[in-house]
Design an enzyme around this catalytic site. Structure first.
Site, PDB file in Angstrom:
ATOM      1  N   PRO A  10       0.777  -1.240   0.000  1.00 18.52           N
ATOM      2  CA  PRO A  10       0.000   0.000   0.000  1.00 18.52           C
ATOM      3  C   PRO A  10       0.809   1.291   0.000  1.00 18.52           C
ATOM      4  O   PRO A  10       1.877   1.353   0.606  1.00 18.52           O
ATOM      5  CB  PRO A  10      -0.831  -0.108   1.284  1.00 18.52           C
ATOM      6  CG  PRO A  10      -0.143  -1.092   2.128  1.00 18.52           C
ATOM      7  CD  PRO A  10       0.526  -2.058   1.183  1.00 18.52           C
ATOM      8  N   ASN A  11       0.270   2.275  -0.735  1.00 18.27           N
ATOM      9  CA  ASN A  11       0.815   3.638  -0.808  1.00 18.27           C
ATOM     10  C   ASN A  11       2.081   3.757  -1.647  1.00 18.27           C
ATOM     11  O   ASN A  11       2.533   4.874  -1.904  1.00 18.27           O
ATOM     12  CB  ASN A  11       1.072   4.191   0.600  1.00 18.27           C
ATOM     13  CG  ASN A  11      -0.159   4.139   1.466  1.00 18.27           C
ATOM     14  OD1 ASN A  11      -1.198   4.671   1.092  1.00 18.27           O
ATOM     15  ND2 ASN A  11      -0.086   3.421   2.576  1.00 18.27           N
ATOM     16  N   ARG A  18       5.439  10.950  -2.318  1.00 20.10           N
ATOM     17  CA  ARG A  18       5.148  10.523  -0.948  1.00 20.10           C
ATOM     18  C   ARG A  18       6.360  10.727  -0.032  1.00 20.10           C
ATOM     19  O   ARG A  18       7.385  10.092  -0.200  1.00 20.10           O
ATOM     20  CB  ARG A  18       4.782   9.037  -0.931  1.00 20.10           C
ATOM     21  CG  ARG A  18       4.534   8.491   0.459  1.00 20.10           C
ATOM     22  CD  ARG A  18       4.463   6.978   0.480  1.00 20.10           C
ATOM     23  NE  ARG A  18       4.224   6.503   1.836  1.00 20.10           N
ATOM     24  CZ  ARG A  18       4.385   5.247   2.232  1.00 20.10           C
ATOM     25  NH1 ARG A  18       4.799   4.348   1.369  1.00 20.10           N
ATOM     26  NH2 ARG A  18       4.163   4.919   3.485  1.00 20.10           N
ATOM     27  N   TYR A  23      11.274   8.551   1.413  1.00 20.49           N
ATOM     28  CA  TYR A  23      11.224   7.580   0.311  1.00 20.49           C
ATOM     29  C   TYR A  23      11.900   8.068  -0.961  1.00 20.49           C
ATOM     30  O   TYR A  23      11.946   7.333  -1.962  1.00 20.49           O
ATOM     31  CB  TYR A  23       9.770   7.195   0.038  1.00 20.49           C
ATOM     32  CG  TYR A  23       9.090   6.596   1.239  1.00 20.49           C
ATOM     33  CD1 TYR A  23       8.143   7.312   1.956  1.00 20.49           C
ATOM     34  CD2 TYR A  23       9.426   5.326   1.672  1.00 20.49           C
ATOM     35  CE1 TYR A  23       7.541   6.768   3.086  1.00 20.49           C
ATOM     36  CE2 TYR A  23       8.831   4.766   2.799  1.00 20.49           C
ATOM     37  CZ  TYR A  23       7.886   5.495   3.491  1.00 20.49           C
ATOM     38  OH  TYR A  23       7.296   4.955   4.619  1.00 20.49           O
ATOM     39  N   ASN A  72       8.059  -5.685  -1.278  1.00 18.84           N
ATOM     40  CA  ASN A  72       7.989  -4.542  -0.367  1.00 18.84           C
ATOM     41  C   ASN A  72       6.549  -4.496   0.117  1.00 18.84           C
ATOM     42  O   ASN A  72       5.694  -3.918  -0.530  1.00 18.84           O
ATOM     43  CB  ASN A  72       8.364  -3.231  -1.052  1.00 18.84           C
ATOM     44  CG  ASN A  72       8.354  -2.073  -0.059  1.00 18.84           C
ATOM     45  OD1 ASN A  72       7.795  -2.180   1.032  1.00 18.84           O
ATOM     46  ND2 ASN A  72       8.956  -0.973  -0.452  1.00 18.84           N
ATOM     47  N   ALA A  75       3.145  -1.202   4.674  1.00 14.39           N
ATOM     48  CA  ALA A  75       2.564  -1.282   6.019  1.00 14.39           C
ATOM     49  C   ALA A  75       2.074  -2.681   6.384  1.00 14.39           C
ATOM     50  O   ALA A  75       2.049  -3.044   7.566  1.00 14.39           O
ATOM     51  CB  ALA A  75       1.419  -0.288   6.146  1.00 14.39           C
ATOM     52  N   ASP A  85       1.445 -16.077   6.143  1.00 13.82           N
ATOM     53  CA  ASP A  85       0.988 -17.448   5.867  1.00 13.82           C
ATOM     54  C   ASP A  85       1.049 -17.763   4.380  1.00 13.82           C
ATOM     55  O   ASP A  85       1.409 -18.878   3.982  1.00 13.82           O
ATOM     56  CB  ASP A  85      -0.441 -17.647   6.406  1.00 13.82           C
ATOM     57  CG  ASP A  85      -0.475 -17.702   7.922  1.00 13.82           C
ATOM     58  OD1 ASP A  85      -1.584 -17.559   8.490  1.00 13.82           O
ATOM     59  OD2 ASP A  85       0.605 -17.862   8.541  1.00 13.82           O
ATOM     60  N   GLU A  96      12.719  -9.697   1.285  1.00 14.08           N
ATOM     61  CA  GLU A  96      11.896  -8.603   1.807  1.00 14.08           C
ATOM     62  C   GLU A  96      12.664  -7.300   1.604  1.00 14.08           C
ATOM     63  O   GLU A  96      13.859  -7.235   1.895  1.00 14.08           O
ATOM     64  CB  GLU A  96      11.625  -8.829   3.299  1.00 14.08           C
ATOM     65  CG  GLU A  96      10.899  -7.697   4.009  1.00 14.08           C
ATOM     66  CD  GLU A  96      10.778  -7.935   5.520  1.00 14.08           C
ATOM     67  OE1 GLU A  96      10.472  -6.976   6.257  1.00 14.08           O
ATOM     68  OE2 GLU A  96      11.016  -9.088   5.961  1.00 14.08           O
ATOM     69  N   HIS A  98      12.649  -2.913   1.903  1.00 14.91           N
ATOM     70  CA  HIS A  98      12.108  -1.629   2.340  1.00 14.91           C
ATOM     71  C   HIS A  98      13.002  -0.516   1.815  1.00 14.91           C
ATOM     72  O   HIS A  98      14.228  -0.609   1.939  1.00 14.91           O
ATOM     73  CB  HIS A  98      12.049  -1.566   3.874  1.00 14.91           C
ATOM     74  CG  HIS A  98      11.221  -2.654   4.461  1.00 14.91           C
ATOM     75  ND1 HIS A  98       9.847  -2.643   4.453  1.00 14.91           N
ATOM     76  CD2 HIS A  98      11.578  -3.823   5.058  1.00 14.91           C
ATOM     77  CE1 HIS A  98       9.397  -3.741   5.034  1.00 14.91           C
ATOM     78  NE2 HIS A  98      10.430  -4.472   5.393  1.00 14.91           N
ATOM     79  N   ILE A  99      12.391   0.516   1.254  1.00 21.15           N
ATOM     80  CA  ILE A  99      13.151   1.647   0.720  1.00 21.15           C
ATOM     81  C   ILE A  99      13.888   2.344   1.866  1.00 21.15           C
ATOM     82  O   ILE A  99      15.065   2.691   1.763  1.00 21.15           O
ATOM     83  CB  ILE A  99      12.198   2.624   0.003  1.00 21.15           C
ATOM     84  CG1 ILE A  99      11.589   1.943  -1.234  1.00 21.15           C
ATOM     85  CG2 ILE A  99      12.901   3.919  -0.370  1.00 21.15           C
ATOM     86  CD1 ILE A  99      10.398   2.671  -1.827  1.00 21.15           C
ATOM     87  N   SER A 100      13.189   2.530   2.992  1.00 20.40           N
ATOM     88  CA  SER A 100      13.775   3.193   4.162  1.00 20.40           C
ATOM     89  C   SER A 100      14.352   2.150   5.116  1.00 20.40           C
ATOM     90  O   SER A 100      13.991   0.980   5.059  1.00 20.40           O
ATOM     91  CB  SER A 100      12.687   3.993   4.901  1.00 20.40           C
ATOM     92  OG  SER A 100      11.707   3.100   5.415  1.00 20.40           O
ATOM     93  N   ARG A 105      13.566   3.792  12.273  1.00 18.11           N
ATOM     94  CA  ARG A 105      12.342   4.606  12.355  1.00 18.11           C
ATOM     95  C   ARG A 105      11.580   4.290  13.645  1.00 18.11           C
ATOM     96  O   ARG A 105      12.081   3.580  14.516  1.00 18.11           O
ATOM     97  CB  ARG A 105      11.489   4.352  11.110  1.00 18.11           C
ATOM     98  CG  ARG A 105      12.239   4.738   9.821  1.00 18.11           C
ATOM     99  CD  ARG A 105      11.405   4.518   8.586  1.00 18.11           C
ATOM    100  NE  ARG A 105      10.173   5.303   8.626  1.00 18.11           N
ATOM    101  CZ  ARG A 105       9.210   5.174   7.706  1.00 18.11           C
ATOM    102  NH1 ARG A 105       9.339   4.291   6.731  1.00 18.11           N
ATOM    103  NH2 ARG A 105       8.116   5.891   7.786  1.00 18.11           N
TER     104      ARG A 105
HETATM  105  C1  DHK Z   1       7.162   1.471   3.047  1.00 19.76           C
HETATM  106  C2  DHK Z   1       6.061   1.773   3.791  1.00 19.76           C
HETATM  107  O1  DHK Z   1       4.936   2.116   3.215  1.00 19.76           O
HETATM  108  C3  DHK Z   1       6.071   1.782   5.241  1.00 19.76           C
HETATM  109  O2  DHK Z   1       4.862   1.321   5.786  1.00 19.76           O
HETATM  110  C4  DHK Z   1       7.196   0.957   5.764  1.00 19.76           C
HETATM  111  C5  DHK Z   1       8.354   0.890   3.620  1.00 19.76           C
HETATM  112  C6  DHK Z   1       8.493   1.202   5.046  1.00 19.76           C
HETATM  113  C7  DHK Z   1       9.594   1.253   2.842  1.00 19.76           C
HETATM  114  O3  DHK Z   1      10.563   1.786   3.427  1.00 19.76           O
HETATM  115  O4  DHK Z   1       9.650   0.940   1.647  1.00 19.76           O
HETATM  116  O5  DHK Z   1       7.375   1.193   6.982  1.00 19.76           O
END
Ligand code: DHK
Length: 143
Positions: A10-11, A18, A23, A72, A75, A85, A96, A98-100, A105
Site C-alpha cells: 500500500p501507498n 510521498r 522515500y 515490499n 505497512a 501465511d 523482503e 524496504h526503501i527506508s 524509524r
Molecule cells: C514502506 C512503507 O509504506 C512503510 O509502511 C514501511 C516501507 C516502510 C519502505 O521503506 O519501503 O514502513
C-alpha cells in the site's frame, strides 16, 4: 524460464511525491524500468496494490508460476499474518525489501511478520534497493 515477482504494498503507488525525505523522489514506474533492466531475459511480474487480498492473491499466483519473490509489503509488513501465511507456502527464495531503514524509524516499524519467512531483508538503500534485491534473487533462484 519462470518469472520472478516484484510485489509492492500500500501507498507505494505514490512514490515520487510521498514523503520524499523518507522515500526519495523516484517513482514506482522508474523503479519498474530499473528492475526490467536488471532481469534482462528473465520474465518479470511487477505489481503494486493497496489491497491485502490482492497482494495475497499475487503471492498465490507466484506459488504456482514463479521462481522467486522480491516483496515490499509496506505497512502490511507489520500487520498481516495472512500475508506471512501465504509467503510460507512459497518454496522459492523470498527477499523482503524496504526503501527506508525501518529499524531506524519509529517502534511501529520494527517488528516484521514477513521477516519470519524472508530469506533476506534489504532496508535503507532507497529505490536502488529493488535492483540490489533482484541481483541477489537471480543468484538464488533454482530453475
Ligand atoms: C514502506 C512503507 O509504506 C512503510 O509502511 C514501511 C516501507 C516502510 C519502505 O521503506 O519501503 O514502513
Amino acid at each position: 524460464m519462470k518469472p520472478v515477482y516484484v510485489l509492492n504494498g500500500p501507498n507505494l503507488n505514490r512514490l515520487g511525491k510521498r514523503e520524499p525525505h523518507i522515500y526519495g523522489t523516484t517513482t514506482l514506474a522508474e523503479i519498474e524500468e530499473n528492475c526490467r533492466r536488471v532481469v534482462g531475459e528473465r520474465p518479470l511480474i511487477f505489481r503494486q496494490t493497496n489491497s491485502e487480498e490482492t497482494l495475497i492473491g499475487l503471492v498465490h499466483e507466484a506459488i504456482d508460476e514463479g521462481a522467486g519473490i522480491v516483496i515490499n509489503p509496506a505497512a502490511f509488513t507489520f500487520t498481516s499474518l495472512a500475508l506471512l501465511d501465504a509467503l510460507k507456502m512459497f518454496e522459492g527464495p523470498v527477499i523482503e525489501l524496504h526503501i527506508s531503514n525501518i529499524h531506524k524509524r519509529e517502534q511501529i516499524y520494527h517488528k516484521s511478520y514477513v521477516s519470519m519467512r524472508a530469506d533476506a531483508v534489504i532496508a535503507g538503500l532507497g529505490a536502488y534497493g529493488y535492483e540490489a534485491a533482484l541481483v541477489a534473487l537471480l543468484r538464488l533462484v533454482k530453475d
